[in-house]
Design a protein around this motif. Structure first.
Motif, PDB file in Angstrom:
ATOM      1  N   LEU A 289      51.140  46.196  28.658  1.00  0.00           N
ATOM      2  CA  LEU A 289      50.098  45.259  28.261  1.00  0.00           C
ATOM      3  C   LEU A 289      49.310  45.255  29.865  1.00  0.00           C
ATOM      4  O   LEU A 289      50.120  45.016  31.050  1.00  0.00           O
ATOM      5  CB  LEU A 289      50.687  44.087  27.988  1.00  0.00           C
ATOM      6  CG  LEU A 289      51.209  43.892  26.570  1.00  0.00           C
ATOM      7  CD1 LEU A 289      51.985  42.508  26.411  1.00  0.00           C
ATOM      8  CD2 LEU A 289      49.953  43.801  25.610  1.00  0.00           C
ATOM      9  N   ILE A 290      47.995  45.146  29.464  1.00  0.00           N
ATOM     10  CA  ILE A 290      47.194  44.985  30.838  1.00  0.00           C
ATOM     11  C   ILE A 290      46.146  44.079  30.781  1.00  0.00           C
ATOM     12  O   ILE A 290      45.438  43.840  29.842  1.00  0.00           O
ATOM     13  CB  ILE A 290      46.850  46.276  31.241  1.00  0.00           C
ATOM     14  CG1 ILE A 290      47.761  47.206  31.389  1.00  0.00           C
ATOM     15  CG2 ILE A 290      45.811  46.069  32.483  1.00  0.00           C
ATOM     16  CD1 ILE A 290      46.961  48.664  32.247  1.00  0.00           C
ATOM     17  N   THR A 291      45.781  43.077  31.693  1.00  0.00           N
ATOM     18  CA  THR A 291      44.970  41.932  31.519  1.00  0.00           C
ATOM     19  C   THR A 291      43.725  42.208  32.434  1.00  0.00           C
ATOM     20  O   THR A 291      43.752  43.299  33.350  1.00  0.00           O
ATOM     21  CB  THR A 291      45.521  40.805  31.405  1.00  0.00           C
ATOM     22  OG1 THR A 291      44.506  40.058  30.912  1.00  0.00           O
ATOM     23  CG2 THR A 291      45.864  40.283  32.884  1.00  0.00           C
ATOM     24  N   GLU A 292      42.860  41.382  32.597  1.00  0.00           N
ATOM     25  CA  GLU A 292      41.747  41.350  33.412  1.00  0.00           C
ATOM     26  C   GLU A 292      42.125  41.558  34.774  1.00  0.00           C
ATOM     27  O   GLU A 292      42.845  41.073  35.641  1.00  0.00           O
ATOM     28  CB  GLU A 292      41.191  39.776  33.345  1.00  0.00           C
ATOM     29  CG  GLU A 292      40.291  39.522  32.112  1.00  0.00           C
ATOM     30  CD  GLU A 292      40.117  37.860  31.880  1.00  0.00           C
ATOM     31  OE1 GLU A 292      40.300  37.267  32.851  1.00  0.00           O
ATOM     32  OE2 GLU A 292      39.704  37.634  30.701  1.00  0.00           O
ATOM     33  N   GLY A 293      41.188  41.930  35.405  1.00  0.00           N
ATOM     34  CA  GLY A 293      41.064  42.248  36.884  1.00  0.00           C
ATOM     35  C   GLY A 293      41.920  43.371  37.397  1.00  0.00           C
ATOM     36  O   GLY A 293      42.083  43.780  38.607  1.00  0.00           O
ATOM     37  N   CYS A 294      42.811  43.885  36.543  1.00  0.00           N
ATOM     38  CA  CYS A 294      43.698  44.823  37.112  1.00  0.00           C
ATOM     39  C   CYS A 294      43.102  46.169  37.435  1.00  0.00           C
ATOM     40  O   CYS A 294      41.928  46.476  36.474  1.00  0.00           O
ATOM     41  CB  CYS A 294      44.705  45.316  35.947  1.00  0.00           C
ATOM     42  SG  CYS A 294      45.979  44.072  35.556  1.00  0.00           S
ATOM     43  N   GLU A 295      43.516  47.051  38.233  1.00  0.00           N
ATOM     44  CA  GLU A 295      42.858  48.367  38.496  1.00  0.00           C
ATOM     45  C   GLU A 295      44.222  49.401  38.530  1.00  0.00           C
ATOM     46  O   GLU A 295      45.022  49.273  39.460  1.00  0.00           O
ATOM     47  CB  GLU A 295      42.244  48.414  39.998  1.00  0.00           C
ATOM     48  CG  GLU A 295      41.121  47.256  40.192  1.00  0.00           C
ATOM     49  CD  GLU A 295      39.596  47.836  39.840  1.00  0.00           C
ATOM     50  OE1 GLU A 295      39.606  48.843  40.607  1.00  0.00           O
ATOM     51  OE2 GLU A 295      39.036  47.019  39.657  1.00  0.00           O
ATOM     52  N   VAL A 296      44.074  50.267  37.692  1.00  0.00           N
ATOM     53  CA  VAL A 296      45.089  51.144  37.631  1.00  0.00           C
ATOM     54  C   VAL A 296      44.900  52.511  38.050  1.00  0.00           C
ATOM     55  O   VAL A 296      43.875  53.255  37.218  1.00  0.00           O
ATOM     56  CB  VAL A 296      45.844  51.347  36.176  1.00  0.00           C
ATOM     57  CG1 VAL A 296      47.201  52.301  36.312  1.00  0.00           C
ATOM     58  CG2 VAL A 296      46.509  49.877  36.037  1.00  0.00           C
ATOM     59  N   TYR A 297      45.171  53.111  39.228  1.00  0.00           N
ATOM     60  CA  TYR A 297      44.967  54.619  39.474  1.00  0.00           C
ATOM     61  C   TYR A 297      46.148  55.395  39.489  1.00  0.00           C
ATOM     62  O   TYR A 297      46.100  56.440  39.505  1.00  0.00           O
ATOM     63  CB  TYR A 297      44.467  54.545  41.089  1.00  0.00           C
ATOM     64  CG  TYR A 297      43.274  53.633  41.012  1.00  0.00           C
ATOM     65  CD1 TYR A 297      41.903  54.571  41.371  1.00  0.00           C
ATOM     66  CD2 TYR A 297      43.417  52.372  41.601  1.00  0.00           C
ATOM     67  CE1 TYR A 297      40.856  53.627  41.385  1.00  0.00           C
ATOM     68  CE2 TYR A 297      41.964  51.713  41.691  1.00  0.00           C
ATOM     69  CZ  TYR A 297      40.969  52.298  41.416  1.00  0.00           C
ATOM     70  OH  TYR A 297      39.597  51.610  41.716  1.00  0.00           O
ATOM     71  N   GLY A 298      47.406  54.712  39.440  1.00  0.00           N
ATOM     72  CA  GLY A 298      48.694  55.428  39.154  1.00  0.00           C
ATOM     73  C   GLY A 298      49.395  55.549  37.855  1.00  0.00           C
ATOM     74  O   GLY A 298      48.511  55.554  37.005  1.00  0.00           O
ATOM     75  N   ASN A 299      50.599  55.607  37.621  1.00  0.00           N
ATOM     76  CA  ASN A 299      51.325  55.711  36.302  1.00  0.00           C
ATOM     77  C   ASN A 299      51.858  54.395  36.033  1.00  0.00           C
ATOM     78  O   ASN A 299      52.712  53.834  36.813  1.00  0.00           O
ATOM     79  CB  ASN A 299      52.194  56.999  36.429  1.00  0.00           C
ATOM     80  CG  ASN A 299      51.695  58.185  37.085  1.00  0.00           C
ATOM     81  OD1 ASN A 299      50.537  58.692  36.236  1.00  0.00           O
ATOM     82  ND2 ASN A 299      52.083  58.753  38.062  1.00  0.00           N
ATOM     83  N   VAL A 300      51.727  54.069  34.711  1.00  0.00           N
ATOM     84  CA  VAL A 300      52.412  52.912  34.233  1.00  0.00           C
ATOM     85  C   VAL A 300      52.792  53.018  32.795  1.00  0.00           C
ATOM     86  O   VAL A 300      52.148  53.572  31.941  1.00  0.00           O
ATOM     87  CB  VAL A 300      51.551  51.498  34.373  1.00  0.00           C
ATOM     88  CG1 VAL A 300      52.131  50.177  34.106  1.00  0.00           C
ATOM     89  CG2 VAL A 300      50.686  51.278  35.673  1.00  0.00           C
ATOM     90  N   ASN A 301      54.321  52.630  32.593  1.00  0.00           N
ATOM     91  CA  ASN A 301      54.731  53.215  31.416  1.00  0.00           C
ATOM     92  C   ASN A 301      55.494  51.783  31.093  1.00  0.00           C
ATOM     93  O   ASN A 301      56.271  51.184  32.010  1.00  0.00           O
ATOM     94  CB  ASN A 301      55.615  54.301  31.261  1.00  0.00           C
ATOM     95  CG  ASN A 301      56.213  54.513  30.035  1.00  0.00           C
ATOM     96  OD1 ASN A 301      55.614  54.260  28.852  1.00  0.00           O
ATOM     97  ND2 ASN A 301      57.335  55.187  29.972  1.00  0.00           N
TER      98      ASN A 301
END
Lengths: 385, 373
Positions: A289-301
């Motif tokens: 689950l991801i919300t506003e303002g996040c920046e993901v360049y890597g790995n998320v599980n």
């Protein structure tokens, strides 16, 4: 009347600076959003929030009550800290004393019934249906209960009822439970009755001034009509690090055990007002689950990311809860952890392990580059790296 | 800055936005995943200290009214002042359709007369920017100009046939204007934002309209510059701006905003952009989903593949669906096996199982609101 004054000491460093109801949950909420949204959705438009422990963040969060449509001219949401009365003034001594100290507030609205809530649980409940039940049964008090597994029943306040759900006995953490109906800490009282019992309780110098220990048993002794209201939906006490982590992970299950997409029963929250989140080229995001303002360049599980979280290139976040504004630097690894607000995990640092207890990084902490934080550790200012 | 009011005009020509503006004004166009064009303008004004803002609406203003509501999200629900939506109404000289900005201002001259502020910022609604308008106002006051125009040197804002371009002397005074030239000679693009005195604006509008004139740029600004009867200067906006007046420019803006640098230029910590809140839960990415270079709003459920795209609130991408270079507005759905590329899906449109839609990059396919394919 929402009891939000408790410290929630079992949440360790997460409640060092904030009251438990203000602890973030589910990517964009705080625990208190659930009872407040339940009130709004149930048509209850006058809510007192009783605060005592670390109230600043909670006060700022509640503000005018606008996110829950509680910014109205007749009623709305009121933050109620203890205050000086005449020459005396004292802290809230117990749940019943906290309500007793606010009798004047309640009387301003001249209610027939009062709903007592706590800010400790994640659940969706129609309090209006419970009120109808209370009225239909001609009850003096109605207590919401849920069935817990028998082997766990001795950890709860248990209601023993007759065949018509009338409560005949209340046992706090019984060794040999006769029922598995556990109190949820949600009560509806007929106000006249409650006021009488609060006054009597206050006069009793030996009392703990607690609903479960004093008010309910006293009413039962006097043969008042107390009924149990059965609730069977999702309900989670997020009183410990493990249960808070679990409750977040519950939202990743398919189907979600608590329906958060229900347009008729929205859970409202104060909005951070950030741009939608961004998943970069080369990033990998799954079961998250991801919300506003996040920046993901890597790995998320298998994780929950709150507003404004940044996961840099080559970082790995797994089975973790990352609270607002935190940054996971390049190459860092975060597993089975809760990272509180505005924390930083330095480049190449390792937080938590694949198994074992949940690791916790406190609000505003910086984990230096390359450092390892083992499972179950809680990192605050006192921690030596 | 209590002394400044704002007016936003939303009646611009929108023919080149095709289906997208059938049911809404350009100002109400959904952009960047959770905003409307007007959010940037109102937020800039609010951040610049304005507390009394009028939005002049023309046609299709229902979605605009629905979005702005009482102005609460922008803290514009004050007792006397705040947000005023000014829909067209019939007067002796006005039959409800404004031939131009001047007619719209004249029709709403009551709003200008009743307001108490000494200064007014007037903005069109086809350019997205996030400016420190307080700096523009300070410049206006410091230089003692009658009117100060906001302009940009950004070459991407210079386009043939549309817009107004400025020639400036060394101290920033406007010495010439080109209004809608076929080939603009000047590099300074006027951003259709100006600041002046409220009384002066009212007088200028009155005078121009009573002479049968409709265009602010041509009939007021150009004349004043040519007559040398007023001091008009210009203040440079150094941030990024985008013109939203065609399907291509709309598409370009949304794709530009995928670039982290561009995004930082628009969403700045010191200039927050406010919008209506929908209370959706965070977006969920499924176990086998794959997303890259995309901007995604709350409430989305992604189980398929998403590349270089902007997804608005509540969009569902099923497992086995593939979305590339697309803009999908609120509550859109792409089902299993569907492949879409270079498409703009308006609100609540549905691309069913195994459908394929590939638009050319230079001319994206537009799928209308509520359309099922």
């Amino acid at each position: 009347m929402l009891l939000a004054g408790g410290q929630g000491s079992r949440l360790g460093i997460l409640t060092k600076k904030v009251a438990k109801p203000a602890v973030p949950y589910g990517g964009k909420y705080r625990i208190i959003d659930f009872p407040l949204s339940n009130c709004t959705n149930s048509g209850i438009d006058t809510v007192g929030v009783l605060t005592q422990y670390q109230p600043l963040e909670l006060n700022a969060y509640i503000g005018s009550g606008a996110p829950w449509d509680l910014d109205i001219s007749n009623g709305g949401v009121f933050v109620l800290p203890p205050y000086q009365k005449g020459k005396s003034g004292e802290w809230y001594r117990g749940t019943a004393n906290a309500i007793y100290q606010n009798v004047a507030f309640i009387e301003q609205y001249n209610p027939d019934y009062v709903l007592i809530l706590s800010g400790d649980h994640i659940y969706k409940m129609d309090y209006n249906a419970m009120l109808n039940y209370h009225i239909r049964h001609g009850a003096d008090a109605t207590i919401a209960v849920r069935e817990v597994p028998w082997e766990e029943a001795s950890r709860f306040g248990i209601m023993n009822t007759d065949s018509e759900d009338r409560i005949i006995e209340f046992e706090e953490k019984p060794k040999n439970p006769k029922s598995n109906k556990a109190s949820m800490g949600v009560y509806i009282f007929t106000w006249e009755k409650l006021r009488h019992y609060l006054e009597a309780d206050e006069a009793d110098k030996k009392s703990n001034n607690d609903f479960g220990k004093n008010i309910i048993p006293n009413m039962l002794n006097d043969k008042q009509v107390l009924v149990a209201y059965n609730f069977s939906g999702y309900w989670k006490d997020v009183g410990t690090i493990e249960s808070l982590w679990e409750a977040n992970m519950d939202l990743l299950e398919t189907p979600m055990p608590i329906d958060m997409h229900d347009k008729k029963w929205r859970i409202f929250a104060k909005n951070p007002g950030m741009a939608p989140h961004y998943i970069a080229k080369g990033a990998s995001v799954t079961d998250t689950l991801i919300t506003e303002g996040c920046e993901v360049y890597g790995n998320v599980n298998h994780s929950v990311l709150f507003a404004g979280v940044i996961v840099e290139e080559g970082a790995l976040v797994e089975s973790s809860v990352i609270m607002p504004g935190s940054v996971i630097r390049r190459g860092a690894v975060v597993r089975r952890s809760i990272v509180a607000e505005n924390a930083q995990v330095g480049p190449g640092a390792i937080v938590g392990e694949e198994t074992g207890n949940i690791a916790v990084i406190g609000q505003g902490m910086s984990i230096p580059a390359g450092v390892s934080i083992p499972a179950g550790e809680q990192v605050d200012e006192a921690y030596t790296f | 800055m209590k002394d400044v009011m704002g007016i936003i005009y939303t009646g611009e020509n929108d023919a080149r936005l095709r289906e997208l503006t059938v049911t809404r004004a350009i100002a109400a166009m959904p952009v960047a995943g959770r905003y409307r064009v007007i959010d940037f303008l109102v937020s800039s004004m609010v951040n610049g200290g304005m507390k009394n803002i009028g939005v002049i609406t023309q046609k299709n203003y229902h979605s605009l009214m629905d979005h702005l509501g009482s102005g609460k999200e922008w803290d514009l629900h004050g007792k006397n002042e705040g947000l005023h939506i000014l829909p067209p109404f019939l007067t002796r000289e006005n039959v409800g359709v404004y031939p131009g900005l001047l007619d719209a201002l004249r029709s709403n001259s009551n709003f200008l007369v009743r307001s108490k502020q000494e200064y007014v910022v007037l903005s069109n609604s086809t350019i997205i920017y996030n400016a420190h308008l307080d700096e523009l106002i300070r410049y206006y006051k410091d230089t003692g100009a009658d009117i100060t125009l906001l302009y940009t040197k950004d070459p991407s804002m210079k386009r043939d046939e549309y817009g107004t371009y400025l020639s400036l002397d060394k101290s920033g005074n406007v010495i010439d204007l080109e209004v809608q030239p076929t080939h603009p000679a000047y590099d300074n693009t006027y951003m259709e934002v100006l600041v002046t005195k409220r009384e002066l604006l009212r007088e200028l509008v009155d005078k121009a309209v009573s002479h049968g004139q409709h265009s602010l740029d041509r009939d007021i600004l150009l004349r004043l510059v040519q007559d040398k009867s007023a001091k008009i200067n210009a203040y440079e906006y150094k941030g990024k701006s985008w013109q939203i007046d065609s399907v291509q420019s709309y598409f370009r803006f949304n794709m530009d905003i995928l670039d982290p640098k561009m995004r930082k230029g628009l969403f700045r910590d010191d200039l927050p952009v406010f919008t209506k809140v929908r209370d959706e839960m965070p977006a969920y990415y499924g176990v086998n989903s794959h997303s890259i270079n995309s901007l995604v709003a709350d409430g989305c459920q992604i189980d398929g593949i998403v590349e270089n795209s902007v997804l608005f609130r509540g969009v569902k991408i099923a497992a086995g669906a593939h979305v590339k270079n697309c803009i999908i507005m609120q509550d859109g759905q792409v089902h299993d096996g569907a492949y879409i590329e270079n498409c703009i899906l308006d609100k609540q449109s549905v691309i069913k199982r195994n459908a394929r839609l590939i638009g050319p990059e230079a001319y994206p396919i537009v799928i209308g609101k509520d359309v099922v394919i």
